[in-house]
Design a protein around this motif. Sequence first.
Motif, PDB file in Angstrom:
ATOM      1  N   LEU A 233      -2.416  -6.626   1.135  1.00 45.46           N
ATOM      2  CA  LEU A 233      -2.365  -7.067   2.536  1.00 45.46           C
ATOM      3  C   LEU A 233      -2.873  -8.488   2.706  1.00 45.46           C
ATOM      4  O   LEU A 233      -3.119  -8.915   3.826  1.00 45.46           O
ATOM      5  CB  LEU A 233      -3.200  -6.126   3.407  1.00 45.46           C
ATOM      6  CG  LEU A 233      -2.587  -4.753   3.643  1.00 45.46           C
ATOM      7  CD1 LEU A 233      -3.564  -3.854   4.379  1.00 45.46           C
ATOM      8  CD2 LEU A 233      -1.302  -4.877   4.438  1.00 45.46           C
TER       9      LEU A 233
ATOM     10  N   SER B 152      -6.176  -0.438   7.462  1.00 44.57           N
ATOM     11  CA  SER B 152      -6.119   0.022   6.089  1.00 44.57           C
ATOM     12  C   SER B 152      -7.491   0.538   5.649  1.00 44.57           C
ATOM     13  O   SER B 152      -7.591   1.553   4.965  1.00 44.57           O
ATOM     14  CB  SER B 152      -5.650  -1.110   5.185  1.00 44.57           C
ATOM     15  OG  SER B 152      -5.301  -0.611   3.927  1.00 44.57           O
TER      16      SER B 152
ATOM     17  N   PHE C  68      -0.738   6.972   5.574  1.00 46.64           N
ATOM     18  CA  PHE C  68      -1.097   5.921   6.528  1.00 46.64           C
ATOM     19  C   PHE C  68      -1.269   4.575   5.818  1.00 46.64           C
ATOM     20  O   PHE C  68      -0.716   3.563   6.240  1.00 46.64           O
ATOM     21  CB  PHE C  68      -2.398   6.325   7.237  1.00 46.64           C
ATOM     22  CG  PHE C  68      -2.910   5.330   8.226  1.00 46.64           C
ATOM     23  CD1 PHE C  68      -2.319   5.215   9.471  1.00 46.64           C
ATOM     24  CD2 PHE C  68      -3.976   4.498   7.915  1.00 46.64           C
ATOM     25  CE1 PHE C  68      -2.798   4.294  10.397  1.00 46.64           C
ATOM     26  CE2 PHE C  68      -4.448   3.583   8.820  1.00 46.64           C
ATOM     27  CZ  PHE C  68      -3.861   3.479  10.067  1.00 46.64           C
ATOM     28  N   ILE C  69      -2.002   4.583   4.707  1.00 47.06           N
ATOM     29  CA  ILE C  69      -2.207   3.326   3.967  1.00 47.06           C
ATOM     30  C   ILE C  69      -0.865   2.799   3.446  1.00 47.06           C
ATOM     31  O   ILE C  69      -0.586   1.597   3.515  1.00 47.06           O
ATOM     32  CB  ILE C  69      -3.198   3.532   2.794  1.00 47.06           C
ATOM     33  CG1 ILE C  69      -4.578   3.890   3.338  1.00 47.06           C
ATOM     34  CG2 ILE C  69      -3.289   2.282   1.931  1.00 47.06           C
ATOM     35  CD1 ILE C  69      -5.569   4.258   2.271  1.00 47.06           C
TER      36      ILE C  69
ATOM     37  N   ILE D  17       0.881   1.045   6.192  1.00 51.22           N
ATOM     38  CA  ILE D  17       0.264  -0.251   6.493  1.00 51.22           C
ATOM     39  C   ILE D  17       0.650  -1.278   5.420  1.00 51.22           C
ATOM     40  O   ILE D  17       0.932  -2.437   5.720  1.00 51.22           O
ATOM     41  CB  ILE D  17      -1.277  -0.115   6.547  1.00 51.22           C
ATOM     42  CG1 ILE D  17      -1.697   0.778   7.693  1.00 51.22           C
ATOM     43  CG2 ILE D  17      -1.929  -1.478   6.670  1.00 51.22           C
ATOM     44  CD1 ILE D  17      -1.729   0.133   9.032  1.00 51.22           C
ATOM     45  N   VAL D  18       0.674  -0.844   4.172  1.00 48.68           N
ATOM     46  CA  VAL D  18       0.949  -1.798   3.094  1.00 48.68           C
ATOM     47  C   VAL D  18       2.437  -2.135   3.009  1.00 48.68           C
ATOM     48  O   VAL D  18       2.814  -3.296   2.887  1.00 48.68           O
ATOM     49  CB  VAL D  18       0.438  -1.245   1.740  1.00 48.68           C
ATOM     50  CG1 VAL D  18       0.917  -2.121   0.592  1.00 48.68           C
ATOM     51  CG2 VAL D  18      -1.083  -1.186   1.746  1.00 48.68           C
TER      52      VAL D  18
ATOM     53  N   ARG E 255       4.588  -2.203   7.726  1.00 46.15           N
ATOM     54  CA  ARG E 255       3.568  -2.327   8.746  1.00 46.15           C
ATOM     55  C   ARG E 255       4.126  -2.094  10.142  1.00 46.15           C
ATOM     56  O   ARG E 255       3.414  -1.698  11.049  1.00 46.15           O
ATOM     57  CB  ARG E 255       2.924  -3.710   8.662  1.00 46.15           C
ATOM     58  CG  ARG E 255       1.510  -3.741   9.098  1.00 46.15           C
ATOM     59  CD  ARG E 255       0.928  -5.113   8.923  1.00 46.15           C
ATOM     60  NE  ARG E 255       1.209  -5.633   7.601  1.00 46.15           N
ATOM     61  CZ  ARG E 255       1.538  -6.900   7.367  1.00 46.15           C
ATOM     62  NH1 ARG E 255       1.619  -7.751   8.337  1.00 46.15           N
ATOM     63  NH2 ARG E 255       1.789  -7.304   6.139  1.00 46.15           N
TER      64      ARG E 255
END
Lengths: 232, 320, 351
Positions: free
Chosen positions: B89, B100, C314-315, C318-319, C322
Amino acid sequence: MRNVSVYYGGIRALDHLTLHINAGELVALIGSNGAGKSTTLKTISGVLRAKQGLVEYRGEDISHAATDHIVAVGVSHCPEGRHIFGGLTVRENLRLGAVARRDEQTLQRDLDWVLEMFPRLQERLNQLGGTLSGGEQQMLAIARALMSQPQLLLLDEPSLGLAPLIVERIFQVIRELKARGLTILLVEQTVHQALDVADRAYVLESGRIALEGTPDALKHNPQVEEKYLGQG
Amino acid sequence: MPLVYYALQQVINALSIGSLYALMAVGLAMVFGILRLINFAHGDMMMIAAYIAAFALGAKLPLPVAVVIMLGGTVAVGMLTERVAYRPLRGAPDVALLLSSFGVGQVLQNGTLLVTRLMQKPILIAFPAPEVLSGAVALGPLTVSRLNIVSLSAGVVLLVGLTLFVTRTTLGLSMRASAEDLVAARLVGIKINRVVTSAFQIAAALAAVAGLLFAVQAGQINPYMGFTPVLKAFIAAVIGGFGSIAGAVLGGFVLGALEVLLTALPGLGDLLPPGPVADFFKTFLPSSLTSYRDAFVFVALILMLLLRPNGILGKDERET
Amino acid sequence: MKINHSRLWSWLVAILILAVVLALLQASGQAFWQGIVINVGIFIILTVSLNLSNGFTGVFSLGQIGFMALGAYGSAILTLPLREKAEYLPRLPAWLAGVHFDFFVGPFPLGFMLATLIAALLVALVALLVGLVLMRLSGHFVAVATLGFLVIVRVILFNADDFTRGSRTFSNVTPYTDLWWVWVWAVLAIYVVWRIKFSSFGRTMFAQREDRAAAQAIGIATMPPRLLAFVVSAFFTAVAGSLYAHFITSFSPTVFYFDLTFRVVTMLVLGGMGSVSGSVIGVLLVMALAEILRRIEDVNQLYGLSGVVLAVIFILIIVFRREGLLGSREIPFDRLWQKGGANQSAVISEQ
């Protein structure tokens, strides 16, 4: 540097730009704001990535190399706006300038050398970088860039926002460095002075090379005269 | 006279809790300084450390061995989370990094729950406190718990060590430089990934020590024990001006003092000899206020964010 | 005019289909599925309103579940019948001890509806005050400050024993909540948030989300849209709290804390910050997954498994993605009945 294009988001900042610098040469890069001068330097030092094209240094393709590697092989970038570490002392700043080098033995020698060149820094070794005056900060930025023992120095707007007397001193240093055989790529707004010290110059317009030539030829080029030299 | 002892006792409490907050806050601030990541999983590093220590001590390993295993394990987890959840990220908006880290926290909490289930252990584990950390010693007229003494000295030793590290070593200087100006740090040739990894290692190690001490203090551990401490550490870091290591240390101690004050002052009315002063305390600071302590602390956080977002040291003061 | 007509028809057809489904479910008497559908409705209200405050404006609040808690406790105190109130909350102040919103008009629990409305309006007022202070922050500092708000609400609920019974369970709440109440509110929340998105207010929300400085530079005041989003979001979140309270009938402050916050944030991020239809999809997917995982968990006693899996997902979102499934786009369900089918693409702009 060959045929390089760089994008900011969807905006093309460099458009198939090709330029080269010979060893020992001082090349000036001139052009108006947003022409892509700083972008060129950032692409060479690896802060920005070329979307296409090739950045080559002494036969090595460094287009995708990490910045720390590029510094280690001898390219040092002294950025616009100085970017010294204000919360660190002058000594610490200089020490970090040498962070990427492999030979620690000559470190003291180089430190003495840059301090000799900038005696003002000698006096302020233990002062925080942020407490220096603008001119001193610029000197520190150059000194820091030199601490990595570069063969190629990228200088971005070293005279920006400085008093004429200090600008004079900076250019004097640039001449000294050139005399020592350092290869320099200089980006400058004060075109006159840049052309005075340069061996060769490129004129950038919207991410392309508009003109290339010796300082004399450029100085007498009517376009350059009108656009960048003004009345002077 | 007893009032003086009471005050001294509270000062020791404040210093001891403050050093734990400082250990936590420094880790948060180091990582934040470089990555602009508010690492909410930092509290879960504490929790992981407490579990590793509990299992190691439960297996009758001697304390030094248990501490080494704890440090190693926590640092490894810290590095892993950085590699998997934060490094991809780089350059993303702040909020993405924050989210995260929430995800990481959830993985660690639920993962710990799952592991304890697989090991057939209960969710709530009584922490097997080692002998050095239990009991109290008499210091003149005062009785001070060993835990307080160890917390304070561990805090001081580690924070002094950290200060030497960031002022004397090239890696430490690189870390401060990266926190100050990431672009310039890259340009001088600092290997950013190495700096980030080190920051996570140090943060995890400090959190591990804090976790062990918190666990001894609480007497029991559970997978969610890291949540409130990380918020407190965040407050400490904000008080100190986020991203500054010295500020985080100061913030930790200020928060410790604030908490002890909020706990001690409302009880003062009962301790004072009867009279107008005691009545004043009883009326305006009744001991029932103590249970609202955390609410006051968080109100302080919000005020701090609004009024002095650069901390009590303040950026403008540092830049002159 | 013609376009608006067909849009209206689309909404009505959608609502009609929903009503038929609910009626069939009601008639089937399948308590398990009814419970699931009620939960889905409540989470849709929560996620859609979280989307309004967080997704539309980019001001990432983590305190919304605090509003839910206030809505739940507020309405539950109001609907408690007199006799139980005296027994259960004996130290309630007189002005509150006398109220009992437990009356019916015909088959309708009007008292419950009024209690929900009153609680939600009070919560909206609280949100206005909190928002005036907190919406001035930006980036992740909002997230932390609002999380601080969540902690403060929790501390207050734990300590205000006279009103909330503190850490003891608040039970004996009358189970007023049924399929219909939940889904009336869910549809209303979706409709309101959808309308806000395509209003001029909505456009300023999105504009300042992309670049606050630029929005301010061209003269967009960022505070009013942020505040509006925050307050409306808090209102519906409190309604969801009331519905939830009168559905599970017993709860404690622990219910309304970080786990629930994270669950709703996961639904929001999965669906896409800024997409109303995305939120609905996010709720459906996460609920389905959580239900399946919960069964595996229960059978094998592997508590924590579902939490790990959901957080890993979830991670990964996000990665790797997004913007979630839909980003800010919508499934243009209100145009599916339009002639020509030219609007198959999920475009958000409305003329």
